[in-house]
Write a protein that holds these residues in place. Sequence first.
Motif, PDB file in Angstrom:
ATOM      1  N   ASN A  95     148.730  -1.677   8.772  1.00  0.00           N
ATOM      2  CA  ASN A  95     149.524  -2.529   7.892  1.00  0.00           C
ATOM      3  C   ASN A  95     149.573  -1.953   6.481  1.00  0.00           C
ATOM      4  OD1 ASN A  95     146.928  -2.914   7.116  1.00  0.00           O
ATOM      5  ND2 ASN A  95     146.942  -5.139   7.228  1.00  0.00           N
ATOM      6  N   ASN A  96     149.299  -0.671   6.360  1.00  0.00           N
ATOM      7  CA  ASN A  96     149.307   0.043   5.084  1.00  0.00           C
ATOM      8  C   ASN A  96     148.206  -0.388   4.131  1.00  0.00           C
ATOM      9  OD1 ASN A  96     151.569   1.619   5.711  1.00  0.00           O
ATOM     10  ND2 ASN A  96     152.892  -0.101   5.256  1.00  0.00           N
ATOM     11  N   ASP A  97     147.289  -1.159   4.621  1.00  0.00           N
ATOM     12  CA  ASP A  97     146.156  -1.564   3.799  1.00  0.00           C
ATOM     13  C   ASP A  97     145.126  -0.443   3.794  1.00  0.00           C
ATOM     14  OD1 ASP A  97     143.822  -4.378   3.802  1.00  0.00           O
ATOM     15  OD2 ASP A  97     144.481  -2.998   2.233  1.00  0.00           O
ATOM     16  N   MET A  98     144.354  -0.395   2.723  1.00  0.00           N
ATOM     17  CA  MET A  98     143.269   0.568   2.665  1.00  0.00           C
ATOM     18  C   MET A  98     141.996  -0.208   2.364  1.00  0.00           C
ATOM     19  SD  MET A  98     142.747   3.919   0.257  1.00  0.00           S
ATOM     20  CE  MET A  98     143.890   4.934   1.176  1.00  0.00           C
TER      21      MET A  98
ATOM     22  N   TRP B  34     146.882   0.339  -6.790  1.00  0.00           N
ATOM     23  CA  TRP B  34     145.935  -0.199  -7.769  1.00  0.00           C
ATOM     24  C   TRP B  34     144.682  -0.706  -7.060  1.00  0.00           C
ATOM     25  CZ3 TRP B  34     146.427  -0.210 -13.068  1.00  0.00           C
ATOM     26  CH2 TRP B  34     147.692   0.092 -13.595  1.00  0.00           C
ATOM     27  N   TYR B  35     143.526  -0.491  -7.701  1.00  0.00           N
ATOM     28  CA  TYR B  35     142.259  -0.921  -7.148  1.00  0.00           C
ATOM     29  C   TYR B  35     141.411  -1.552  -8.250  1.00  0.00           C
ATOM     30  CZ  TYR B  35     143.598   2.335  -3.479  1.00  0.00           C
ATOM     31  OH  TYR B  35     144.286   2.987  -2.485  1.00  0.00           O
ATOM     32  N   GLN B  36     140.593  -2.498  -7.828  1.00  0.00           N
ATOM     33  CA  GLN B  36     139.630  -3.096  -8.742  1.00  0.00           C
ATOM     34  C   GLN B  36     138.244  -2.667  -8.314  1.00  0.00           C
ATOM     35  OE1 GLN B  36     138.061  -7.135  -8.241  1.00  0.00           O
ATOM     36  NE2 GLN B  36     138.963  -7.670 -10.222  1.00  0.00           N
ATOM     37  N   GLN B  44     138.193  -2.420  -4.397  1.00  0.00           N
ATOM     38  CA  GLN B  44     139.019  -3.335  -3.614  1.00  0.00           C
ATOM     39  C   GLN B  44     140.486  -3.076  -3.906  1.00  0.00           C
ATOM     40  OE1 GLN B  44     136.740  -7.022  -4.892  1.00  0.00           O
ATOM     41  NE2 GLN B  44     137.093  -7.456  -2.736  1.00  0.00           N
ATOM     42  N   PHE B  45     141.259  -3.056  -2.858  1.00  0.00           N
ATOM     43  CA  PHE B  45     142.681  -2.766  -2.959  1.00  0.00           C
ATOM     44  C   PHE B  45     143.427  -3.952  -3.545  1.00  0.00           C
ATOM     45  CE2 PHE B  45     146.701  -1.021  -1.872  1.00  0.00           C
ATOM     46  CZ  PHE B  45     147.450  -2.022  -1.295  1.00  0.00           C
ATOM     47  N   LEU B  46     144.284  -3.667  -4.521  1.00  0.00           N
ATOM     48  CA  LEU B  46     145.093  -4.715  -5.145  1.00  0.00           C
ATOM     49  C   LEU B  46     146.505  -4.715  -4.571  1.00  0.00           C
ATOM     50  CD1 LEU B  46     143.804  -4.322  -8.761  1.00  0.00           C
ATOM     51  CD2 LEU B  46     144.000  -6.520  -7.621  1.00  0.00           C
ATOM     52  N   PHE B  47     147.237  -3.665  -4.839  1.00  0.00           N
ATOM     53  CA  PHE B  47     148.587  -3.521  -4.269  1.00  0.00           C
ATOM     54  C   PHE B  47     149.044  -2.077  -4.344  1.00  0.00           C
ATOM     55  CE2 PHE B  47     148.839  -6.701  -7.838  1.00  0.00           C
ATOM     56  CZ  PHE B  47     148.743  -5.797  -8.885  1.00  0.00           C
ATOM     57  N   GLU B  48     150.120  -1.840  -3.630  1.00  0.00           N
ATOM     58  CA  GLU B  48     150.676  -0.496  -3.548  1.00  0.00           C
ATOM     59  C   GLU B  48     152.187  -0.550  -3.677  1.00  0.00           C
ATOM     60  OE1 GLU B  48     152.034   1.099  -0.226  1.00  0.00           O
ATOM     61  OE2 GLU B  48     152.713   2.758  -1.485  1.00  0.00           O
ATOM     62  N   ASN B  56     152.520  -3.347  -0.065  1.00  0.00           N
ATOM     63  CA  ASN B  56     151.381  -4.068   0.467  1.00  0.00           C
ATOM     64  C   ASN B  56     150.581  -4.677  -0.664  1.00  0.00           C
ATOM     65  OD1 ASN B  56     149.875  -4.994   2.628  1.00  0.00           O
ATOM     66  ND2 ASN B  56     148.442  -3.305   2.518  1.00  0.00           N
ATOM     67  N   LYS B  57     149.914  -5.762  -0.382  1.00  0.00           N
ATOM     68  CA  LYS B  57     149.137  -6.474  -1.390  1.00  0.00           C
ATOM     69  C   LYS B  57     147.785  -6.842  -0.793  1.00  0.00           C
ATOM     70  CE  LYS B  57     149.821 -10.157  -4.818  1.00  0.00           C
ATOM     71  NZ  LYS B  57     148.449 -10.675  -4.898  1.00  0.00           N
ATOM     72  N   GLY B  58     146.753  -6.679  -1.588  1.00  0.00           N
ATOM     73  CA  GLY B  58     145.420  -7.041  -1.154  1.00  0.00           C
ATOM     74  C   GLY B  58     145.180  -8.531  -1.307  1.00  0.00           C
ATOM     75  N   ASN B  59     143.956  -8.919  -1.063  1.00  0.00           N
ATOM     76  CA  ASN B  59     143.590 -10.322  -1.059  1.00  0.00           C
ATOM     77  C   ASN B  59     143.153 -10.778  -2.446  1.00  0.00           C
ATOM     78  OD1 ASN B  59     143.107 -12.842  -0.007  1.00  0.00           O
ATOM     79  ND2 ASN B  59     141.019 -12.347   0.597  1.00  0.00           N
ATOM     80  N   PHE B  60     144.098 -10.824  -3.359  1.00  0.00           N
ATOM     81  CA  PHE B  60     143.823 -11.275  -4.716  1.00  0.00           C
ATOM     82  C   PHE B  60     144.734 -12.445  -5.041  1.00  0.00           C
ATOM     83  CE2 PHE B  60     140.932  -8.456  -7.027  1.00  0.00           C
ATOM     84  CZ  PHE B  60     140.714  -7.482  -6.074  1.00  0.00           C
ATOM     85  N   PRO B  61     144.291 -13.322  -5.967  1.00  0.00           N
ATOM     86  CA  PRO B  61     145.138 -14.482  -6.302  1.00  0.00           C
ATOM     87  C   PRO B  61     146.427 -14.068  -6.994  1.00  0.00           C
ATOM     88  CG  PRO B  61     143.212 -14.350  -7.755  1.00  0.00           C
ATOM     89  CD  PRO B  61     142.994 -13.340  -6.678  1.00  0.00           C
ATOM     90  N   GLY B  62     147.346 -15.019  -7.065  1.00  0.00           N
ATOM     91  CA  GLY B  62     148.658 -14.749  -7.645  1.00  0.00           C
ATOM     92  C   GLY B  62     148.626 -14.386  -9.124  1.00  0.00           C
TER      93      GLY B  62
END
Lengths: 110, 115
Positions: A95-98, B34-36, B44-48, B56-62
């Motif tokens: 899903n393009n996640d890393m 972007w990573y935090q 932790q992955f933020l978004f790409e 794609n977006k990581g599991n971070f709040p809006g």
Amino acid sequence: EDKVVQSPLSLVVHEGDTVTLNCSYEVTNFRSLLWYKQEKKAPTFLFMLTSSGIEKKSGRLSSILDKKELFSILNITATQTGDSAVYLCAVEAGNNDMRFGAGTRLTVKP
Amino acid sequence: KAGVTQTPRYLIKTRGQQVTLSCSPISGHRSVSWYQQTPGQGLQFLFEYFSETQRNKGNFPGRFSGRQFSNSRSEMNVSTLELGDSALYLCASSLNPPGLNTEAFFGQGTRLTVV
């Protein structure tokens, strides 16, 4: 839930020792596994692995992937103090996640 | 060639404020991630982003958002800052999006401190 687990979390060795760092993973639709070396701030890329059983080598560092057992190892031979760093394992999923592991902090003492 | 450039390098903000971080990728690279990084949680992955589209977006709040411009430069915005947002924010650029077996190059990061 996708996860990447590295072990050990920290390791202290003396110059000249050989170390093996481990990375196990559970992800959906695995694409590749990457190793990074992080000193101070920004990680530097080491290896990208996509196929099982094919060793990648760069100087004293080497890495191999086992897609059946879902793990990778990073070997460093004849360690030097300059190898002291955090070594990060990351897995790219379908899903393009890393996903990154928490890292292994390696300290090499003179 | 120039590497990935992140600005500012250091930033101190108070709770409730908002902040914008900038990342200029390597010339020719169209993918920016972007990573935090925090001491306890690692990277932790933020978004790409690729070609101005968030892929794609990581599991971070809006409160965490981003965008990419036509020249591939990217910005990340965090609104209503919380103490827990204090971290090193890393940007990585690559020629192709992640998942296409491409090497990523990281910037030096922006150290954000929320007080």
